[in-house]
Design a protein around this motif. Sequence first.
Motif, PDB file in Angstrom:
ATOM      1  N   GLY A   1       0.812  -1.219   0.000  1.00  0.00           N
ATOM      2  CA  GLY A   1       0.000   0.000   0.000  1.00  0.00           C
ATOM      3  C   GLY A   1       0.842   1.264   0.000  1.00  0.00           C
ATOM      4  N   LYS A   2       0.487   2.169   0.906  1.00  0.00           N
ATOM      5  CA  LYS A   2       1.138   3.489   0.916  1.00  0.00           C
ATOM      6  C   LYS A   2       2.617   3.383   1.277  1.00  0.00           C
ATOM      7  N   ALA A   3       2.937   2.457   2.184  1.00  0.00           N
ATOM      8  CA  ALA A   3       4.335   2.312   2.591  1.00  0.00           C
ATOM      9  C   ALA A   3       5.195   1.926   1.386  1.00  0.00           C
ATOM     10  N   ALA A   4       4.660   1.036   0.542  1.00  0.00           N
ATOM     11  CA  ALA A   4       5.394   0.620  -0.650  1.00  0.00           C
ATOM     12  C   ALA A   4       5.519   1.787  -1.631  1.00  0.00           C
ATOM     13  N   ASP A   5       4.438   2.542  -1.786  1.00  0.00           N
ATOM     14  CA  ASP A   5       4.468   3.706  -2.689  1.00  0.00           C
ATOM     15  C   ASP A   5       5.518   4.711  -2.235  1.00  0.00           C
ATOM     16  N   ARG A   6       5.525   4.962  -0.929  1.00  0.00           N
ATOM     17  CA  ARG A   6       6.504   5.928  -0.393  1.00  0.00           C
ATOM     18  C   ARG A   6       7.924   5.446  -0.630  1.00  0.00           C
ATOM     19  N   ALA A   7       8.150   4.143  -0.371  1.00  0.00           N
ATOM     20  CA  ALA A   7       9.503   3.600  -0.554  1.00  0.00           C
ATOM     21  C   ALA A   7       9.921   3.692  -2.023  1.00  0.00           C
ATOM     22  N   ALA A   8       8.959   3.435  -2.935  1.00  0.00           N
ATOM     23  CA  ALA A   8       9.274   3.510  -4.364  1.00  0.00           C
ATOM     24  C   ALA A   8       9.600   4.951  -4.760  1.00  0.00           C
ATOM     25  N   THR A   9       8.818   5.880  -4.232  1.00  0.00           N
ATOM     26  CA  THR A   9       9.065   7.283  -4.557  1.00  0.00           C
ATOM     27  C   THR A   9      10.443   7.727  -4.043  1.00  0.00           C
ATOM     28  N   ARG A  10      10.774   7.292  -2.833  1.00  0.00           N
ATOM     29  CA  ARG A  10      12.103   7.611  -2.282  1.00  0.00           C
ATOM     30  C   ARG A  10      13.210   7.051  -3.166  1.00  0.00           C
TER      31      ARG A  10
ATOM     32  N   LEU B   1      13.073   6.353  -6.304  1.00  0.00           N
ATOM     33  CA  LEU B   1      13.131   7.096  -7.574  1.00  0.00           C
ATOM     34  C   LEU B   1      13.823   8.440  -7.386  1.00  0.00           C
ATOM     35  N   GLU B   2      13.556   9.078  -6.245  1.00  0.00           N
ATOM     36  CA  GLU B   2      14.219  10.363  -5.979  1.00  0.00           C
ATOM     37  C   GLU B   2      15.722  10.161  -5.825  1.00  0.00           C
TER      38      GLU B   2
ATOM     39  N   MET C   1      15.190   9.761 -10.949  1.00  0.00           N
ATOM     40  CA  MET C   1      14.563   9.154 -12.111  1.00  0.00           C
ATOM     41  C   MET C   1      13.049   9.179 -12.026  1.00  0.00           C
ATOM     42  N   ALA C   2      12.514  10.114 -11.204  1.00  0.00           N
ATOM     43  CA  ALA C   2      11.064  10.135 -10.988  1.00  0.00           C
ATOM     44  C   ALA C   2      10.308  10.178 -12.313  1.00  0.00           C
ATOM     45  N   GLU C   3      10.861  10.914 -13.287  1.00  0.00           N
ATOM     46  CA  GLU C   3      10.129  11.068 -14.549  1.00  0.00           C
ATOM     47  C   GLU C   3      10.223   9.811 -15.430  1.00  0.00           C
ATOM     48  N   ARG C   4      11.080   8.884 -15.050  1.00  0.00           N
ATOM     49  CA  ARG C   4      11.208   7.676 -15.876  1.00  0.00           C
ATOM     50  C   ARG C   4      10.513   6.470 -15.245  1.00  0.00           C
TER      51      ARG C   4
END
Lengths: 267, 243
Positions: B110-119, B121-122, B126-129
């Motif tokens: 859920g959100k924890a996974a999304d946050r970890a993925a966003t981190r 990517l940052e 590579m956030a845009e990729r």
Amino acid sequence: MTGARAWLACLWAVVLREGLRFVTQRERFLSALVRPLVWLIVFAAGFRAALGLSITPPYQTYVTYEIYILPGLCGMIQLFNGMQSSLALVYDRETGSMRLMLTSPFPRWWLLFSKLSAGAAISILQVYAFLGIAALYGFRLPWEGYIAVLPALMLSGLMLGALGLFLSSTINRMENFAGVMNFVIFPMFFLSTALYPLWRMAESSTLLRDICAVNPFTHAVELIRFALFGRLEPEALGWSLLALALFSAGALWGYDPARGMIRLRRD
Amino acid sequence: MKGPALAVEGVSYEFGAKSALADVSFAVEAGAFCALFGPNGAGKSTLFSLLTRLFTPRAGRIIVAGHDLSREPRAALARIGVVFQQPTLDLDLTVRRNLLYYAALHGLSGKAADRAATRALERLDMAERAGERVSALNGGHRRRMEIARTLMHEPSVLLLDEPTVGLDATTRRAITDHVHTLCAAEGLTALWATHLFDEVKIEDRLVALHRGRVVADGTGAGIAAGRSLEEAFMALTGAERAA
């Protein structure tokens, strides 16, 4: 990490990964469909005249040979799928991702179960696609059979996948897949009720009939056959469950870290 | 945390009659970059298989962040991040999908996974990729992505098995520097297996393996003792052969 949600998320992620990979590889999807369709449309057409079938359960009337082998071909899709996923593990492409999966802190049995469920889910997609094309071609089954067959396919998919997983832990070289073809896939398929009923086999040889009768693939096919006609075959269910238990135990043993899974080529 | 971040104590392993590792012991302090140096066949991959619990040692034990890998495998594995020699990204899937898959394997949903993925990517810038398929990335990016991915569950020990295989010299340097920075800035402990001398800095911690045994354990400078690391290693293994 400990909540049921995390466990299910892990299972779902493994299934989703396998599913997404499958739909992005169109040639894999096509080849999975072509094999049983060739059997259904070409082989069965040529063979139907040679083989007379009497009315045996679950059939309540005469059925064409194509209808008779339909469940066997569903089983064949799952058999190949189970073995192919083991081939992919032996082949380096998948070894890395399997190793990655095994470094997850979830218990190994849960990871292997997730992997098995993913393989079974893919094989079920293939079977339904195959049944759909067969129906378009005119080989239709009772509508309730298409629903009732789902749990049967889950069980047979898991059972054949567990066999593949067990084999993958014991085969350490790619070349050995030819051995799997010769010594696992072909005997399992031909020594089963996929193409001919047991009583037919008994007319030729009782020994061969007995081998067919203990072949777990026979029971998977019978389970699917009865389910496709909305019926449950308790004996086939029992044997399939037993085979699932044995093959799963084998897979767990094969991937037991104390034993040393996939004897990797050393550096 | 008490004790070293990673401790290997008296580990031996045999393949049949052939000994692959013999009484290997060393410990790595938290926040250190430790190079596990050895030529092909020295036993590095076997040791990595044991460290990642692909199989368990017949003798000795491995302690990760205070957890015995044999007795508390789940707690120990939760503290480890691994980058394997073979790429383990799914090329057909998107960058984000690969990250989320890894997160789920490590119990994030859920959100924890999304946050970890966003981190992650940052971290990769590579956030845009995120929506691109991994097959569109070059080799260096893929490796950096594997490193960023392995940090998603916030491990304390990073195991990297010859992570620069197949990369050009500039990219190799960038990735080696990147992991050094991670150790210095975030207190991560890294065990970096390599057979390339130029990946070991003179101030790094260095454990040298040869024929399944530890032949040197110290800092690069201490082991080199004024020579190049290559000369020092030749001398060490030569001496061993003569012994």
